[in-house]
Structure formats: C-alpha cells, structure tokens
Design a protein around this motif. Structure first.
Motif: not given
Length: 65
Positions: A35-49
């Motif tokens: 939320e504060r703008g730090y980058d994350c792995r694609m897998d983490t983005k997928r889990k959030i989505i």
C-alpha cells in the motif's frame, strides 16, 4: 516506489489490512508495504488481486505498472 489503488479498494470494501492479508495468504506487514508503494513479486500481486475478487486480467484496476 510504485503507485497502486490497493488502499482505496481495500477501504472501499471495508476490509482491514489483516483481513485482506488473511484472504490473500500474506502477512499484514506485506499488505502495508505494498500500500505504501513498495514493489512485490508477481505471485504476491496475483494473491492480492484474487483476494479482492478480481481476475488476473484485471490487475490494472489495482496495480498501475
């Protein structure tokens, strides 16, 4: 730092960071960092989505990159 709509979407759905983290299988600290703008792995983005009820193809609604 990367911009995203995560906080806005999470709050509009009345979810706490802890609730979203539990649904996504992540730690609340990870949700906070993203939320504060730090980058994350694609897998983490997928889990959030998916935890927010979106399809992977709708990732642009949450993440701008």
């Amino acid at each position: 730092m990367r911009k995203n709509n995560l906080k806005k979407i999470r709050e509009s759905r009345l979810l706490s960071k802890s609730e979203l983290a539990r649904k996504a299988g992540l730690s609340p600290l990870t949700v906070d960092r993203i939320e504060r703008g730090y980058d994350c792995r694609m897998d983490t983005k997928r889990k959030i989505i998916h935890a927010l009820g979106y399809k992977t193809s709708e990732k642009a609604k949450v993440f701008y990159d």
